[in-house]
Design a protein around this motif. Structure first.
Motif, mmCIF file in Angstrom:
data_model
loop_
_atom_site.group_PDB
_atom_site.id
_atom_site.type_symbol
_atom_site.label_atom_id
_atom_site.label_comp_id
_atom_site.label_asym_id
_atom_site.label_seq_id
_atom_site.Cartn_x
_atom_site.Cartn_y
_atom_site.Cartn_z
ATOM 1 N N VAL A 182 5.559 5.297 -14.190
ATOM 2 C CA VAL A 182 5.018 5.392 -12.837
ATOM 3 C C VAL A 182 3.494 5.239 -12.863
ATOM 4 C CG1 VAL A 182 4.662 6.999 -10.930
ATOM 5 C CG2 VAL A 182 6.920 6.761 -11.941
ATOM 6 N N ASP A 183 2.878 5.899 -13.823
ATOM 7 C CA ASP A 183 1.429 5.829 -13.933
ATOM 8 C C ASP A 183 0.980 4.405 -14.272
ATOM 9 O OD1 ASP A 183 -1.174 7.117 -14.038
ATOM 10 O OD2 ASP A 183 -1.110 6.652 -16.183
ATOM 11 N N SER A 184 1.737 3.731 -15.119
ATOM 12 C CA SER A 184 1.392 2.348 -15.479
ATOM 13 C C SER A 184 1.537 1.431 -14.272
ATOM 14 C CB SER A 184 2.284 1.848 -16.604
ATOM 15 O OG SER A 184 2.151 2.676 -17.734
ATOM 16 N N THR A 185 2.574 1.704 -13.484
ATOM 17 C CA THR A 185 2.766 0.899 -12.278
ATOM 18 C C THR A 185 1.573 1.071 -11.343
ATOM 19 O OG1 THR A 185 5.143 1.290 -12.473
ATOM 20 C CG2 THR A 185 4.349 0.405 -10.387
ATOM 21 N N ARG A 186 1.133 2.328 -11.231
ATOM 22 C CA ARG A 186 -0.032 2.601 -10.387
ATOM 23 C C ARG A 186 -1.250 1.823 -10.889
ATOM 24 N NH1 ARG A 186 -2.424 8.641 -9.478
ATOM 25 N NH2 ARG A 186 -2.527 8.583 -11.756
ATOM 26 N N THR A 187 -1.438 1.827 -12.195
ATOM 27 C CA THR A 187 -2.574 1.111 -12.775
ATOM 28 C C THR A 187 -2.520 -0.374 -12.422
ATOM 29 O OG1 THR A 187 -2.717 2.637 -14.627
ATOM 30 C CG2 THR A 187 -3.702 0.467 -14.940
ATOM 31 N N VAL A 188 -1.356 -0.962 -12.595
ATOM 32 C CA VAL A 188 -1.250 -2.405 -12.338
ATOM 33 C C VAL A 188 -1.497 -2.697 -10.861
ATOM 34 C CG1 VAL A 188 0.311 -4.384 -12.315
ATOM 35 C CG2 VAL A 188 0.270 -2.856 -14.287
ATOM 36 N N MET A 189 -0.881 -1.909 -9.984
ATOM 37 C CA MET A 189 -1.069 -2.167 -8.558
ATOM 38 C C MET A 189 -2.527 -1.997 -8.153
ATOM 39 S SD MET A 189 2.274 -0.677 -6.644
ATOM 40 C CE MET A 189 1.946 -1.751 -5.265
ATOM 41 N N LYS A 190 -3.130 -0.979 -8.706
ATOM 42 C CA LYS A 190 -4.541 -0.726 -8.418
ATOM 43 C C LYS A 190 -5.392 -1.904 -8.878
ATOM 44 C CE LYS A 190 -6.732 3.801 -8.415
ATOM 45 N NZ LYS A 190 -6.711 5.093 -9.096
ATOM 46 N N ASN A 191 -5.092 -2.392 -10.080
ATOM 47 C CA ASN A 191 -5.877 -3.497 -10.626
ATOM 48 C C ASN A 191 -5.742 -4.757 -9.782
ATOM 49 O OD1 ASN A 191 -6.488 -1.710 -12.621
ATOM 50 N ND2 ASN A 191 -5.508 -2.840 -14.293
ATOM 51 N N VAL A 192 -4.532 -5.059 -9.364
ATOM 52 C CA VAL A 192 -4.347 -6.263 -8.548
ATOM 53 C C VAL A 192 -5.088 -6.102 -7.220
ATOM 54 C CG1 VAL A 192 -2.718 -7.824 -7.448
ATOM 55 C CG2 VAL A 192 -2.069 -6.659 -9.545
ATOM 56 N N LEU A 193 -4.888 -4.955 -6.587
ATOM 57 C CA LEU A 193 -5.514 -4.749 -5.288
ATOM 58 C C LEU A 193 -7.037 -4.732 -5.405
ATOM 59 C CD1 LEU A 193 -3.010 -2.187 -3.751
ATOM 60 C CD2 LEU A 193 -3.334 -4.574 -3.086
ATOM 61 N N ILE A 207 3.710 11.117 -6.088
ATOM 62 C CA ILE A 207 4.595 11.633 -7.141
ATOM 63 C C ILE A 207 3.764 12.323 -8.209
ATOM 64 C CG2 ILE A 207 6.120 10.975 -9.041
ATOM 65 C CD1 ILE A 207 7.090 8.650 -7.340
ATOM 66 N N ILE A 208 2.726 11.620 -8.639
ATOM 67 C CA ILE A 208 1.911 12.165 -9.723
ATOM 68 C C ILE A 208 1.148 13.400 -9.250
ATOM 69 C CG2 ILE A 208 -0.011 11.654 -11.276
ATOM 70 C CD1 ILE A 208 1.094 8.805 -11.457
ATOM 71 N N ASN A 209 0.660 13.362 -8.016
ATOM 72 C CA ASN A 209 -0.034 14.524 -7.462
ATOM 73 C C ASN A 209 0.872 15.743 -7.418
ATOM 74 O OD1 ASN A 209 -2.347 13.132 -7.132
ATOM 75 N ND2 ASN A 209 -2.274 12.995 -4.901
ATOM 76 N N GLN A 227 0.832 -1.203 0.000
ATOM 77 C CA GLN A 227 0.000 0.000 0.000
ATOM 78 C C GLN A 227 0.870 1.258 0.000
ATOM 79 O OE1 GLN A 227 -2.635 -0.803 3.353
ATOM 80 N NE2 GLN A 227 -4.237 -1.426 1.926
ATOM 81 N N TYR A 228 1.996 1.170 0.677
ATOM 82 C CA TYR A 228 2.911 2.311 0.729
ATOM 83 C C TYR A 228 3.432 2.640 -0.664
ATOM 84 C CZ TYR A 228 7.012 5.096 1.998
ATOM 85 O OH TYR A 228 7.954 6.081 2.102
ATOM 86 N N ALA A 229 3.764 1.603 -1.407
ATOM 87 C CA ALA A 229 4.252 1.824 -2.769
ATOM 88 C C ALA A 229 3.196 2.540 -3.599
ATOM 89 C CB ALA A 229 4.624 0.489 -3.423
ATOM 90 N N HIS A 230 1.954 2.110 -3.454
ATOM 91 C CA HIS A 230 0.883 2.747 -4.222
ATOM 92 C C HIS A 230 0.707 4.203 -3.811
ATOM 93 C CE1 HIS A 230 -3.257 3.926 -5.252
ATOM 94 N NE2 HIS A 230 -3.021 3.236 -6.339
ATOM 95 N N ALA A 231 0.737 4.450 -2.513
ATOM 96 C CA ALA A 231 0.574 5.816 -2.017
ATOM 97 C C ALA A 231 1.729 6.702 -2.507
ATOM 98 C CB ALA A 231 0.514 5.806 -0.493
ATOM 99 N N ARG A 232 2.909 6.138 -2.523
ATOM 100 C CA ARG A 232 4.081 6.884 -2.950
ATOM 101 C C ARG A 232 3.949 7.314 -4.411
ATOM 102 N NH1 ARG A 232 10.083 4.326 -1.914
ATOM 103 N NH2 ARG A 232 10.815 6.024 -0.583
ATOM 104 N N ILE A 233 3.521 6.367 -5.246
ATOM 105 C CA ILE A 233 3.318 6.663 -6.666
ATOM 106 C C ILE A 233 2.310 7.783 -6.827
ATOM 107 C CG2 ILE A 233 2.320 5.792 -8.799
ATOM 108 C CD1 ILE A 233 3.318 3.030 -7.994
ATOM 109 N N PRO A 275 -4.571 2.960 -0.973
ATOM 110 C CA PRO A 275 -4.676 4.329 -0.462
ATOM 111 C C PRO A 275 -3.873 5.316 -1.291
ATOM 112 C CG PRO A 275 -3.290 2.986 0.973
ATOM 113 C CD PRO A 275 -3.854 2.072 -0.053
ATOM 114 N N ASP A 276 -4.404 6.537 -1.404
ATOM 115 C CA ASP A 276 -3.733 7.584 -2.174
ATOM 116 C C ASP A 276 -2.586 8.204 -1.402
ATOM 117 O OD1 ASP A 276 -5.419 7.160 -4.230
ATOM 118 O OD2 ASP A 276 -6.781 8.803 -3.742
ATOM 119 N N ARG A 277 -2.697 8.192 -0.090
ATOM 120 C CA ARG A 277 -1.598 8.701 0.733
ATOM 121 C C ARG A 277 -1.578 7.916 2.037
ATOM 122 N NH1 ARG A 277 -1.817 14.207 0.940
ATOM 123 N NH2 ARG A 277 -3.266 14.274 -0.804
ATOM 124 N N MET A 278 -0.415 7.882 2.653
ATOM 125 C CA MET A 278 -0.317 7.195 3.940
ATOM 126 C C MET A 278 0.515 8.044 4.892
ATOM 127 S SD MET A 278 0.290 3.309 2.632
ATOM 128 C CE MET A 278 0.325 2.498 4.209
#
Length: 564
Positions: free
Chosen positions: A542-553, A454-456, A445-451, A561-564
């Motif tokens: 980075v955006d693609s990574t976010r997409t994949v992580m989001k899809n798996v989760l 970055i984009i934000n 989740q931290y990795a997703h929030a971090r991504i 989570p968007d931020r942690m």
RNA sequence: GUGCCCAUAGCUCAGCUGGAUAGAGCAACGGCCUUCUAAGCCGUUGGCCAGGGGUUCGAAUCCCUUUGGGCACGCCA
């Protein structure tokens, strides 16, 4: 809907087969019988992206050294118009294929275009499959076995959906038979004890001793008082069951909902009796000569099921067994409702039931291969390094509700899906709520929030995720970048394997790996302060990574989570 | 007793239908924050894949066997 890795594999298979064919035509190879060509992904990075072992397979037929065979095949290959950069012979005779980075860039483009659909494939072809899971005894609360089965079954269902099956999630409500009798007797005993004192009636030895039975009756008395004291026992028990059973079932539903588990169908065992399907099924078995009467009971012959022992269908008291109802229930799944494939999740302690269930299906003319039973090993909870049995809050056996209160849905679903169903699972309650690198849920989740941050941050500075047409992805050449993309490209393949093996645990491991590769990338490659063109390309990554992580989760129904 | 599952690093586990030098995470040790979240990263240490046989070009993976764990063998579900 595209599986790049699988497509590449097929292409390489074809190229290899054609090369062998040409070698035979030209006379360099003798006539041969083509073996099944295996294209695999080598463990070792230096061995290329794909590898074929056909030269070794042909040594016997051709009577030549594998490396020699490999050289001939490689020379006959036509690589025009493919991603393949070079092909070489290595080791004992492997043919290794090295790809141009273009395939990775195209994979990124695919993720950008498919978005939340990325990962979906269609090996299921819309076939109807039922996943039946949890199916807990409705006489009490959900326990840890139900919790594991719930997370596992739910994720198996989701994986199959992603793989292109038409999935139905089902809960079989055991609202008939012996345990309902027992439930009634237990309720009745508590009812009388509460009104007339402990000694008024002995609590049955094999009754349900849980506190929840007493709670039901306290509530019943609060509402209806002692009006059933003078009632006939049989109708009294019936009324008490009618009071308590729906309460239990709605509690089970509520607990499952908190857990993110929602069944499409709640199928009542009683309905199998009421619809006459049970009688129909028994009649059918009789007609087929599968049954035998002895000791006043009706048995199904072990011989027709391919097992040692006969099993009772109808007891000498005239009541059908659970097994009889289960046969009728499975007949209903396949014949009445037309499922092509049925997957049942059972605790490992039910394994003895598998062979006879399949055997019984065969006896009534249903292909037993259409039924898969996933057996999962039981769970041990740990707290402070010791086995935990009791809830801190209630002092009773830990229920699913207690677990969710203590660790939350994300941790529970993730941890129950971390290990293969067949292996024992130790659930560390302390670890599940720890906010540290030891806790895999937080790591991901931290990795997703971090991504996301970055984009934000970039967006705040007016820099948006660019259109693909204005990006030059070939600027992504660093090791960390390429390894991350390669793993992202494999997501559809992970779905395929998870679906084929009925192992969603693959996906939790996959998403942990993606998180790890992302963290490495993050530490090695700066996005924000990179030169313009490179930054654009990295934003896409980075955006693609976010997409994949989001899809798996999302598939696992774990929050991203968007931020942690 | 019969049957099913399991045995891989100190710990928890991966290893797809047999493939090249068996991998992660945690723990241990040593590094990295004036720079997009250090809940992070990099590196080092750590293995007779329970023992023994077999199948083959090739075995952690398949077969047999021994040992050591778990489970099931009810007119329970």
């Amino acid at each position: 809907m595209l599986n790049i890795v699988e497509n590449l594999r097929q292409e390489i298979k074809k190229i290899t087969a054609e090369a062998v064919g040409r070698a035979v035509e030209s006379g360099e190879f003798a006539q041969l019988e083509m073996p099944v060509i295996n294209i695999e992904v080598p463990r070792e990075k230096g061995h290329g992206n794909f590898s074929a072992n056909i030269a070794m397979q042909l040594t016997k037929q051709l009577g030549r050294a594998p490396r020699q065979i490999a050289e001939v095949i490689i020379n006959k290959m036509d690589l025009a118009g493919t991603y393949i950069e070079k092909v070489e012979c290595a080791g004992p005779g492997f043919i290794n294929f090295h790809l141009k980075n273009d395939w990775l860039y195209d994979a990124l483009a695919l993720i950008q275009s498919e978005r939340e659909g990325y990962g979906r494939i269609n090996i299921g072809g819309g076939r109807k499959v039922m996943v039946e899971y949890v199916s807990a005894n409705p006489t009490g609360p959900l326990h840890m076995g139900n919790a594991r089965g719930g997370a596992l079954g739910d994720c198996i269902a989701s994986v199959l959906e992603a793989a292109g099956y038409d999935v139905t999630r089902e809960f079989y409500v055991n609202d008939a038979g012996n345990q309902i009798e027992k439930f009634g007797i237990s309720l009745e005993a508590r009812y009388i004890q509460l009104l007339k004192g402990e000694d008024a009636i002995a609590f049955p030895e094999d009754g349900y001793h849980g506190e929840d039975i007493i709670d039901h009756m306290k509530d019943f008395i609060a509402e209806y008082g002692d009006k059933l004291l003078d009632e006939e026992p049989e109708s009294r028990r019936k009324k008490l069951v009618e009071f308590a059973l729906p309460r239990n079932i709605s509690r089970i539903k509520a607990a499952l909902e908190t857990y993110g588990v929602k069944h499409d169908v709640w199928f009542s065992e009683q309905s199998i009796y009421d619809s006459g399907e049970l009688d129909e099924t028994i009649q059918l078995l009789k007609e087929k000569g599968c049954t035998v009467e002895k000791d006043g009971a009706l048995w199904i012959k072990g011989s027709v099921m391919g097992v040692e022992k006969d099993e009772v269908l109808i007891r000498n008291n005239g009541l059908p067994t659970y097994f009889a109802a289960d046969i009728a229930y499975h007949r209903n799944k396949f014949l009445k409702r037309g499922f092509d494939w049925v997957i049942n999740l059972w605790g490992a302690d039910h394994h003895g039931h598998v062979a006879r269930m399949k055997g019984a299906l065969a006896a009534i003319g249903i292909d037993p291969c259409k039924l898969d039973v996933v057996l999962f090993q039981l769970v041990r909870l740990y707290r402070n390094g010791e086995i935990a049995r009791m809830s801190k809050r209630t002092g009773r056996t830990i229920s699913l509700t207690d677990l969710l209160e203590e660790v939350g849905r994300d941790a529970a679903r993730f941890i129950f899906n971390m290990k293969a169903s067949g292996s024992h699972l130790d659930f560390d309650l302390d670890l599940a709520v720890q906010q540290s690198n030891e806790n895999p849920v937080f790591y991901v989740q931290y990795a997703h929030a971090r991504i996301n941050q970055i984009i934000n941050r970039l967006e705040q500075e007016g820099i948006k995720v660019p259109e693909m047409t204005e990006v030059n992805l070939s600027l992504l050449v660093q090791k960390e970048e390429l390894e991350l993309i390669a793993r992202l490209a494999e997501y559809p393949e992970e779905i395929r394997i998870s679906a084929e093996t009925l192992e969603p645990s693959r996906l939790t491991r996959y998403v942990m790996e993606v998180a790890g590769l992302f963290h490495s990338f993050y530490n090695a490659c700066n996005v924000k302060d990179s030169e313009d063109e490179l930054r654009k390309a990295r934003i896409i990554l980075v955006d693609s990574t976010r997409t994949v992580m989001k899809n798996v989760l999302a598939l696992l129904k774990i929050s991203a989570p968007d931020r942690m």
